[in-house]
Design a protein around this motif. Structure first.
Motif, short mmCIF file in Angstrom:
data_model
loop_
_atom_site.label_atom_id
_atom_site.label_comp_id
_atom_site.label_asym_id
_atom_site.label_seq_id
_atom_site.Cartn_x
_atom_site.Cartn_y
_atom_site.Cartn_z
N ALA A 1 0.81 -1.13 0.14
CA ALA A 1 -0.03 0.24 -0.12
C ALA A 1 0.68 1.26 -0.17
O ALA A 1 2.10 1.03 0.15
CB ALA A 1 -0.98 -0.09 1.18
N CYS A 2 0.32 2.55 -0.06
CA CYS A 2 0.92 3.63 0.22
C CYS A 2 0.43 4.47 1.26
O CYS A 2 -0.96 4.50 1.48
CB CYS A 2 0.75 4.54 -1.24
N GLY A 3 1.33 5.36 1.78
CA GLY A 3 0.91 6.52 2.80
C GLY A 3 0.03 5.75 3.81
O GLY A 3 0.46 5.04 4.59
N SER A 4 -1.15 6.44 4.11
CA SER A 4 -1.96 5.80 5.25
C SER A 4 -2.42 4.50 5.28
O SER A 4 -2.50 3.70 6.29
CB SER A 4 -3.25 6.94 5.37
N ALA A 5 -2.65 3.92 3.96
CA ALA A 5 -3.18 2.74 3.66
C ALA A 5 -1.70 1.54 3.89
O ALA A 5 -2.03 0.53 4.71
CB ALA A 5 -3.29 2.63 2.30
N VAL B 1 -3.47 -6.00 -1.60
CA VAL B 1 -3.19 -4.30 -1.70
C VAL B 1 -4.46 -3.65 -0.96
O VAL B 1 -5.66 -3.86 -1.41
CB VAL B 1 -3.17 -4.17 -3.25
N ILE B 2 -4.09 -2.57 -0.31
CA ILE B 2 -4.74 -1.89 0.59
C ILE B 2 -4.92 -0.40 -0.14
O ILE B 2 -3.89 0.25 -0.32
CB ILE B 2 -4.35 -1.61 2.17
N SER B 3 -6.00 0.05 -0.46
CA SER B 3 -6.22 1.08 -1.12
C SER B 3 -7.67 1.94 -0.76
O SER B 3 -8.49 1.21 -1.00
CB SER B 3 -6.06 1.05 -2.37
N VAL C 1 -8.74 15.38 1.63
CA VAL C 1 -7.56 14.75 1.05
C VAL C 1 -7.07 13.84 2.05
O VAL C 1 -6.40 12.44 1.74
CB VAL C 1 -6.50 15.73 0.44
N ALA C 2 -6.98 14.12 3.60
CA ALA C 2 -6.38 13.38 4.32
C ALA C 2 -7.25 12.60 4.76
O ALA C 2 -8.32 12.72 5.23
CB ALA C 2 -5.73 14.18 5.68
N THR C 3 -6.68 10.94 4.69
CA THR C 3 -7.76 10.18 4.87
C THR C 3 -7.89 9.78 6.30
O THR C 3 -6.93 10.01 7.44
CB THR C 3 -7.17 8.81 4.47
N SER D 1 1.53 11.05 12.66
CA SER D 1 2.63 12.09 12.16
C SER D 1 2.37 12.58 10.79
O SER D 1 2.33 13.63 10.58
CB SER D 1 3.90 11.53 12.31
N LEU D 2 1.97 11.56 10.05
CA LEU D 2 1.50 11.94 8.70
C LEU D 2 0.41 12.85 8.59
O LEU D 2 0.26 13.92 8.09
CB LEU D 2 1.15 10.43 7.89
N LYS D 3 -0.70 12.55 9.63
CA LYS D 3 -1.80 13.50 9.70
C LYS D 3 -1.59 14.78 9.81
O LYS D 3 -1.97 15.70 9.23
CB LYS D 3 -2.87 12.94 10.56
C1 F6R Z 1 -2.80 10.59 3.68
C2 F6R Z 1 -3.55 9.80 2.76
C3 F6R Z 1 -2.57 9.16 1.63
C4 F6R Z 1 -3.12 7.72 1.18
C5 F6R Z 1 -2.40 7.16 0.00
C6 F6R Z 1 -2.92 5.95 -0.64
O1 F6R Z 1 -3.95 10.98 4.54
O2 F6R Z 1 -4.83 9.69 2.29
O3 F6R Z 1 -1.25 8.83 2.20
O4 F6R Z 1 -3.37 7.09 2.21
O5 F6R Z 1 -2.05 8.14 -1.10
O6 F6R Z 1 -4.11 6.40 -1.41
P1 F6R Z 1 -5.20 4.95 -1.45
O7 F6R Z 1 -5.33 4.47 -0.17
O8 F6R Z 1 -6.25 5.73 -2.02
O9 F6R Z 1 -4.53 3.97 -2.32
#
Ligand code: F6R
Length: 612
Positions: free
Chosen positions: A303-307, A349-351, A402-404, A487-489
């Protein structure tokens, strides 16, 4: 990552395009523009900045109307944010063609060079303008319709795209195409639309079709025809939106982010409840058979980022319950690391969006290696959901900020369920323990609600610490995973520098950054680590740090050195990350508000990252 909208019908297209653009703004907000057919020809209005800037510019143009047009909101890649680089881009010497684009054309420099030799003059630094001129070049003087020309042009493009194209030849037609970037076609009565996602069409229609890679659609008010790469007509299934417009509106909250934070009990519950029956984990429709889970030699979470941070929690819980080797990888690293993937491996895969370019590429790589792929995805029928062998939807509903936040919580819920299912398939979960786990999962939404009730305390802390230039988050094990997300948030929405550290690791270098008054948020929710974390807290308070502690209900360590303590309600400690993250999301939110940041649309970011 850029939003595209188009409308063709009987009504004035301009307000419809503008509304669509506002709903897509979260995908990118560096510049915006529209191209619409008017009595005087194809009119393009575009500007650097937000959709509101475009609206103002449109007002300055006086009144005109149009029944067909395309619009774009940009997240800049090739060429910085500027009026010139804004979409739509015109093609041809007389600007007969207009193009909006989401994605990256990798061979644009080569094509640009060729087109310049043919006398084309470029106005922008973008890759997209190349597509506009290329279509004009291939179309001019030939007796073929625009769709055929677009198909030809696509065969010359390398890279990824969702495209909307209009031409002066036919002022009620939009040609759309996609490869590795989402595009849907909204089906109305006497009108049709193209859009990057459902939010842009839902005020006009709930019916839509999803364009697949390498398909081209001809969209007219009375019909939509989709062609494949060979030019054959494709019969596309019609989908129906299963959520209401209100889900994509602020509903009285100051920001989408706050609304979505508050929606987390429901997001968690909607993800978990349908998969638990009478104290048993039941979900079988996604290919996760007991045999597959029993035989899996390795589980890859990608996954990327928060995921990815959700994946860190998932790894710990799957390994603890299921006793199977599990690794978690950042998708952009995984795909280029020559990963060892075996046929019996399970790749999850988490997204949230289901469109993230790197996560999609990693999924395809895992499939090529013969592994079973499971998508944990929020957006129904997104590319990752459709391409994976199985899909486990998180039912967080549309996430606009935008921030999850709520999608992250729902991802944790899905991963807990998977962990329990792995353990059950491998004979490690007796009936009683399964019942207890299910009970704990069903109880969590109420505990999340209890955490949300501490909102005033967190708001106070945010006002106290909003002016700090740097914040550190410390935790061990699952608390470290939660610290990473916290921290990312904070940094992404408030622009306050922040780092998350495995609490025991700080002293190996980074502790040199701790000075009088540095804010450290420490987490202590894992019983066997309480004492260790207390020692780490002492190490930073001894150097002048101010510590806010987020601790389990039964945390019995010495808290005298901490300025504030936020307690979690009682919960199974393996699920504590779902509770500890709540005050840290709220903290990030209120710090961003205190600092007058654009909470829902932080600078430089976009919601759906469809470029690598
Ligand atoms: C942070 C955030 C991003 C997503 C990342 C993955 O708040 O939202 O880090 O988590 O871009 O995006 P998805 O989950 O859509 O694959």
């Amino acid at each position: 990552m850029c939003g595209i909208v188009g409308f063709t019908g009987q009504e004035n297209a301009l307000p419809i395009l503008m509304r669509g653009l506002y709903s897509l703004e979260y995908r990118g907000y560096d510049s915006a523009g529209i191209a619409a057919f008017t009595e005087d020809g194809l009119k393009v209005i575009k500007t650097k900045g937000r959709i509101s800037n475009l609206e103002e510019k449109l007002r300055g143009e006086g009144s005109f109307s149009s029944t067909c047009g395309i619009g774009h909101t940009r997240w800049a890649t090739h060429g910085g944010p500027s009026d010139r680089n804004s979409h739509p881009h015109l093609g041809g010497r007389d600007g007969k063609v207009a193009v909006v684009h989401n994605g990256i054309i990798e061979n644009y420099l080569f094509l640009r060079g060729q087109l310049e030799k043919h006398g084309y003059v470029f106005q922008s630094e973008t890759d997209t303008e190349t597509v506009a001129h290329l279509i004009d070049y291939l179309h001019t003087g030939r007796q073929e319709d625009l769709a055929q020309t677009v198909l030809k042009a696509l065969s010359l493009l390398r890279g990824s795209y969702a495209l909307g194209v209009v031409s002066m030849d036919d002022s009620s037609e939009i040609v759309a195409a996609r490869r590795d970037n989402p595009l849907i076609i909204g089906l109305g009565e006497g009108e049709n639309m193209i859009a990057s996602d459902i939010t842009a069409i839902i005020s006009r229609t709930r019916r839509y079709i999803i364009l697949d890679d390498n398909e081209v659609a001809v969209v007219r008010p009375d019909r939509v025809t989709v062609y494949n790469q060979l030019g054959d007509v494709v019969d596309k299934p019609v989908q129906e939106v299963n959520w209401d417009l209100s889900a994509a509106e602020k509903g009285g909250y100051a920001h989408f982010m706050l609304k979505e934070i508050m929606e987390q009990p429901r997001a968690f519950s909607d993800t978990v409840r349908p998969r638990i029956q009478d104290g048993e984990i039941v979900f079988e429709d996604n290919g996760l058979t007991d045999e597959r889970l029993r035989e899996a030699g390795h589980i890859h979470l990608i996954a990327c980022g928060s995921a990815y941070h959700a994946g860190m929690v998932g790894k710990a819980v799957i390994e603890e319950l299921g006793r199977v080797r599990c690794s978690v990888s950042v998708a952009s690293e995984f795909r280029y690391s020559n990963p060892i993937i075996r046929e019996k491996d399970l790749c999850i895969v988490i997204s949230q969006s289901g469109e993230t370019a790197d996560s999609l590429a990693a999924l395809r790589q895992a499939q090529r290696a013969g592994a079973f792929t499971l998508a944990v995805v929020n957006v129904v029928s997104s590319t990752i959901a459709r391409e994976a062998d199985g899909v486990l939807y998180t039912w967080a509903g549309p996430e606009i900020a935008v921030a999850t936040t709520k999608a992250y919580s729902a991802q944790l819920a899905a991963l807990y369920l998977i962990a329990a299912k792995v353990a059950k398939a491998r004979g490690l979960l007796d009936r009683q323990t399964e019942r207890e786990l299910c009970g704990a999962l069903l109880q969590l939404p109420d505990s999340i609600r209890e955490m949300l009730e501490q909102i005033k305390t967190v708001q106070y802390l945010a006002s106290k610490y909003a002016n700090r230039s740097s914040v550190f988050y410390l935790g061990r094990g699952l608390d470290y995973a939660a610290a990473m997300e916290a921290s990312l948030k904070l940094k992404e929405i408030s622009y306050v520098h922040s780092e998350a550290y495995a609490a025991g690791e700080l002293k190996h270098g980074t502790i040199s950054l701790i000075e009088e008054g540095t804010l450290v948020v420490a987490l202590a929710t894992q019983r066997h680590l309480y004492e260790k974390t207390v020692s780490n807290i002492r190490e930073v308070t001894a150097r002048g740090a101010e510590v806010v502690l987020i601790a389990a209900e039964d945390f019995d360590g010495d808290v005298s050195a901490c300025k504030n303590v936020i307690r979690l309600p009682a919960c199974m400690e393996r699920f504590a990350a779902s509770l500890s993250i709540i005050p840290m999301q709220l903290f990030a939110y209120y710090v961003a508000v205190e600092r007058s940041c654009d909470v829902d649309k932080p600078r430089n970011l976009a919601k759906s990252v469809t470029v690598e």
